[in-house]
Design an enzyme around this catalytic site. Structure first.
Site, PDB file in Angstrom:
ATOM      1  N   MET A   1     -37.444 -15.613 -23.428  1.00  0.00           N
ATOM      2  CA  MET A   1     -38.363 -15.190 -24.479  1.00  0.00           C
ATOM      3  C   MET A   1     -37.620 -14.312 -25.498  1.00  0.00           C
ATOM      4  O   MET A   1     -36.551 -14.674 -25.917  1.00  0.00           O
ATOM      5  CB  MET A   1     -39.569 -14.481 -23.855  1.00  0.00           C
ATOM      6  CG  MET A   1     -40.287 -15.345 -22.816  1.00  0.00           C
ATOM      7  SD  MET A   1     -40.973 -16.893 -23.478  1.00  0.00           S
ATOM      8  CE  MET A   1     -39.733 -18.066 -22.939  1.00  0.00           C
ATOM      9  N   SER A   2     -38.172 -13.162 -25.832  1.00  0.00           N
ATOM     10  CA  SER A   2     -37.570 -12.389 -26.921  1.00  0.00           C
ATOM     11  C   SER A   2     -36.262 -11.697 -26.553  1.00  0.00           C
ATOM     12  O   SER A   2     -35.644 -11.060 -27.416  1.00  0.00           O
ATOM     13  CB  SER A   2     -38.574 -11.366 -27.458  1.00  0.00           C
ATOM     14  OG  SER A   2     -39.649 -12.040 -28.080  1.00  0.00           O
ATOM     15  N   VAL A   3     -35.835 -11.821 -25.307  1.00  0.00           N
ATOM     16  CA  VAL A   3     -34.468 -11.420 -24.976  1.00  0.00           C
ATOM     17  C   VAL A   3     -33.486 -12.232 -25.834  1.00  0.00           C
ATOM     18  O   VAL A   3     -32.398 -11.765 -26.162  1.00  0.00           O
ATOM     19  CB  VAL A   3     -34.192 -11.606 -23.465  1.00  0.00           C
ATOM     20  CG1 VAL A   3     -32.711 -11.517 -23.131  1.00  0.00           C
ATOM     21  CG2 VAL A   3     -34.992 -10.569 -22.660  1.00  0.00           C
TER      22      VAL A   3
END
Lengths: 439, 439
Positions: free
Chosen positions: A156-158
Site C-alpha cells: 500500500m502506501s509504503v
C-alpha cells in the site's frame, strides 16, 4: 452503479492513506484474526472455487475485510501489473538469531489501561507477517494468513516511501532539484494545482489541493482518480481521465502551497512523474537498478499499473517481508548494506531528519503527536528518532536508529486507517526497542 | 463490435496452435526483424507514451505483429496473472562454452533451393531469444528485441507441454489413470464431448470435437472460448460461459474419439482440470513444486488466468529462456538434473516415444511428415528421435536425444502458424545437431 462505485472504493483503498474509515471498511472485529485467516475462510480453493468463496472482480468487495486478507497476497491476480526485477544474482544472506523473550514483552496500548503482550498484539493487529532486525540480525520473524517467507504482500502506501527515496537519490546526485517548480520537469501540469508547486512541496505533501477523499460522497475526486487508474478498458460512456497522467493535469489548487501537510496520494504520482522526466526512467526502473539488484533482494516485486503501464506510485507495490526488511536495514545503516554503499548517505539524512512538525500538527494524526512528513516518509520525532513508511491496514517499515532496530510488517487490519492499528503497534515497537537497547 | 472481436481474436492467438493464418495475423515481412525490433519501434516509452506508441487493451492489436514483438515480453502488463514461484533457493548453475562456428553453419530451408546460415535464420525467424545446449553446456545463446537473459517471454502452446508433463508425472506416480474416463475425475463434463473421452485421448488430442477455430468466422467457437477466459469483468449483456471450466462443459462431440489427432486447445484445459481434481493441486502448483523449485529455475514464471484464477493451460505461461532450457535439459537427461532425479524416467519415456503417426498424418502438418503428438508434445520421429514443445509464432523447446542437444527458442514470427517458421528452423536445428555430433 453500486457495484461500480464500490469497486472504485475498493481500488482507492489501495491508494489512500486517509484517516477516514467508512462503512465499507469499518468492520472491526467482525471476525478475529484466527477466524478471518484466509486458510480458514477457504477463499479461492477447489476446482472450481465455490461461488461464495470466489474473490475476483467485478465483485465489489475483493478489497474489503475479510476477503482482503487473501487479496493482499494476490493483487497481481486482480489486474495488470509490472514486475520489479531482482536480476539474476544471488540473494543477500540474512542472519537469524531468534529471541524468544520478545513474544512475552508487554506494553500499554495507546488509550488503554491494561497491558498487552507482543504476541497478543499480532492477532490484535491482524498481522500477516512481521520481522524484527536488531543490529542487522533477524531476532523475530512471524508469518500468518496468506503470507510466508516466499510470498509477497501489498505494501500500500509504503510504496510512497520507495518513491520518495528514489527522488532523494536523484536530488543527492544532482539530477533533480527539489526547489525547482514541478513544471520545470512536467510542463503539462502548468494549469493544474501543481503548476504553482515546487518539487519539495509535492514530496512533502505540503501542497494545498482540492482532492476530496470522502468515500461517502459518490462525486468525490477520489472516484475519478480511481477510475483513471483502472487499467481495464473504460466503459463506452466514460468521460473522465484515462490514466494517472491525465488525471493529475486536472487537479485544482485549494489554498497556498507550503503551509501545512495534507496527505493526498496524488502528490506521489506527481513525484513519480517528475522522477521519470528528470531521469528518463520511471521509478520502477530505479527500484530495480538502485535497490532490488544491489540489495540482493530475494524476490522480485509486483507493481500495479494503469492502462499506460504507469506504476501506481501511491500504493501499487507488493513485495516480500524480508525484502522490506532489507530496505529498512539499508536505511538504518545510512545507505550501506553488506559493506557496500547502495544509496547516498544524504538521502537517509534528509529522510530520517523528518519534516516540519508545525506544518504536520493540524493534520490531526492523534497517534503521531509531534510527528512530521518528509519525502514520503513519516517521522515520529520520538526519543529514538524513529521514522516509518506506512500503508493502510497496517503496512509498515519502521526504523529506530537509536535501538538499531528495523521492523517490517504486513497486516490486514479490518479498518484501513492506521490510527486504529497504531495504538497496539507503536507502543509495542517501543517496548521491543527498549528491550533490545537493554540487551 | 470489431474491437471486441479483434480483441478476442488477439487473445485467442495466445491459445491456438492452429495451422490457419488469417488476415489479422498474416502480415509476413511487413517489417523485417531489425525494423520490427520493439526498441526501434519505441513502444511504451516516454512519460506518457505517445498515443501511437501505446500497447494496451482495449486496442485490438496488442497481440498482432509488430506490436506483438513488445507484448510477448509484457503479457502480465495486459491482464491478471499468477506467478509460478521459484522459491527462495539459489538458481542452478549453468556452464557456457560458446561455439562460434555455429553462427556460420548453413542449411537448406524446407522448400527452398538456396542455403541459409544459422545466423541468417535468426532474423528470418524473428527470433527474440535462442539457446543451444550440448551435453548440458550452453554452446550458443542469443537475445534480441524485447528479451534478455533476465527477461521472460510468452511460451504460448509450449505451456501445453508443461501441462502434459505434469499429467505424465501423476500417471507415473499412480495418482492419475490415463485409461480412465475423464468423468472419473471431472463428473461435470459428463454431458460434454469429454463425457465419452479417456484421459489419454485428451492428453493426446485424439478427441473429436466441434470446435471451430476459423478466425474469419465471427460465430466460431474460438470466440466464445476466448470470451470465457477473459479475466476482466464481462459486459452487462454477456450471455456466454464465464470461465474456462464453464466453457468446457458446453463443448460438443463431432465424430468418434481416439481415431485421429486434431489439435484443439480445449483438450489441454481438460487435462489441467483432471490434474487438479486427481491431485488436489492445479498444474501451476505442480510446476512450482516439481519443476521450478527442484530445477533451481533462475526466475519465477508468469501465468495468465481467467476470472476464477484458473491458469490458461493452453498457452498462459511466460518464462525465462534459460529456464526453458533447464526444463528441456532435464527431459533430455531422462528426468535427471544436476545429478538428482526431478521426475520419473517413465514420464520422459512416454513423451519421447511419441504418439501414433497414423493418427497424426491426416492432420496435415506439412513440415512434420511422419510426426505424432503425445502428452501435449510433438514427436518428429526423425533419425535423432527429436521431440518438441511448440507454440505459435515460433516458441519451442526442441530436444534431440541422439545429438544430446536442447534448443530453447522464443520468437515473434509475424504469422502465428509454425508451418511458416519451421522451414527455416527445423533444418537449422538438424544442421546444428549434425555439427555437434561430429565434434
Amino acid at each position: 452503479m453500486m457495484t461500480t462505485l464500490s469497486s472504485h472504493l475498493a481500488r482507492l483503498a489501495l491508494l489512500g492513506g486517509t484517516l477516514i474509515a467508512t462503512s465499507a471498511f469499518a468492520q472491526p472485529h467482525a471476525l478475529d484474526a484466527a477466524a478471518s485467516d484466509p486458510r480458514t475462510m477457504g477463499w479461492m480453493t477447489g476446482f472450481p472455487t465455490a461461488a461464495d468463496r470466489v474473490i475476483a472482480p467485478p465483485a465489489s468487495d475483493y478489497l474489503s475485510f475479510p476477503k482482503l486478507r487473501w487479496t493482499f497476497c494476490h493483487l497481481r491476480e486482480m489486474q495488470a501489473s509490472r514486475r520489479v526485477s531482482r536480476g539474476l544474482g544471488p540473494s543477500s544472506a540474512m542472519t537469524s538469531a531468534p529471541d524468544s523473550a520478545i513474544e512475552s514483552l508487554s506494553f500499554t496500548p495507546i488509550g488503554k489501561d491494561s497491558d498487552m503482550t507482543w504476541r497478543e498484539s499480532l492477532d490484535a493487529n491482524y498481522t500477516d507477517g512481521i520481522l524484527i532486525m536488531h543490529k542487522g540480525v533477524i531476532v523475530y520473524e512471524y508469518y500468518s494468513g496468506c503470507l510466508n517467507q516466499a510470498g509477497r504482500h501489498g505494501a500500500m502506501s509504503v510504496t510512497k516511501s520507495f518513491v520518495g527515496t528514489v527522488a532523494e537519490i536523484l536530488i543527492a546526485e544532482g539530477t533533480l532539484d527539489d526547489s525547482a517548480p514541478v513544471t520545470q520537469y512536467v510542463p503539462e501540469l502548468a494549469n493544474s494545482a501543481f503548476g504553482s508547486a515546487t518539487v519539495r512541496e509535492v514530496m512533502d505533501m505540503t501542497t494545498s489541493l482540492v482532492f476530496n477523499e470522502d468515500y461517502a460522497d459518490p462525486k468525490a475526486d477520489i472516484w475519478a482518480y480511481a477510475a483513471a487508474g483502472d487499467p481495464t478498458p473504460k466503459p463506452a460512456d466514460y468521460k473522465g481521465a484515462r490514466n494517472f497522467y491525465e488525471y493529475l493535469q486536472g487537479v485544482r489548487k485549494a489554498n497556498e502551497h507550503g503551509e501545512v501537510f495534507r496527505y493526498k496520494s496524488v502528490n506521489t504520482d506527481v513525484v513519480a512523474w517528475v522522477i521519470a522526466r528528470a531521469s528518463g526512467k520511471d521509478f520502477l526502473q530505479h527500484l530495480e537498478e538502485r535497490l532490488w539488484q544491489p540489495l540482493g533482494m530475494a524476490q522480485e516485486a509486483d507493481m500495479m499499473v494503469d492502462s499506460l503501464g504507469t506504476p501506481l506510485a501511491a500504493g501499487g507495490l507488493s513485495l516480500g517481508l524480508r525484502d522490506a526488511a532489507r530496505f529498512g536495514q539499508m536505511m538504518l545503516q545510512g545507505g550501506m548494506y553488506d559493506g557496500k554503499r547502495i544509496i547516498p548517505e544524504a538521502v537517509v539524512t534528509s529522510i530520517a531528519g523528518g519534516g516540519d512538525p508545525e506544518k504536520f500538527a493540524s493534520a490531526g494524526y492523534s497517534t503521531l503527536p509531534g510527528g512530521s512528513y518528509r519525502s514520503q516518509w513519516w517521522a515520529l520525532h520520538n526519543e529514538n528518532g524513529a521514522y516509518s513508511a506506512r500503508g493502510i491496514h497496517g503496512q509498515a517499515i519502521y526504523i529506530d536508529p537509536k535501538a538499531e532496530m528495523v521492523i517490517a510488517r504486513f497486516a490486514t487490519y479490518p479498518i484501513s486507517a492506521n490510527a486504529y492499528i497504531d495504538p497496539t503497534s507503536l507502543p509495542a515497537y517501543q517496548a521491543v526497542a527498549d528491550y533490545l537497547m537493554g540487551k
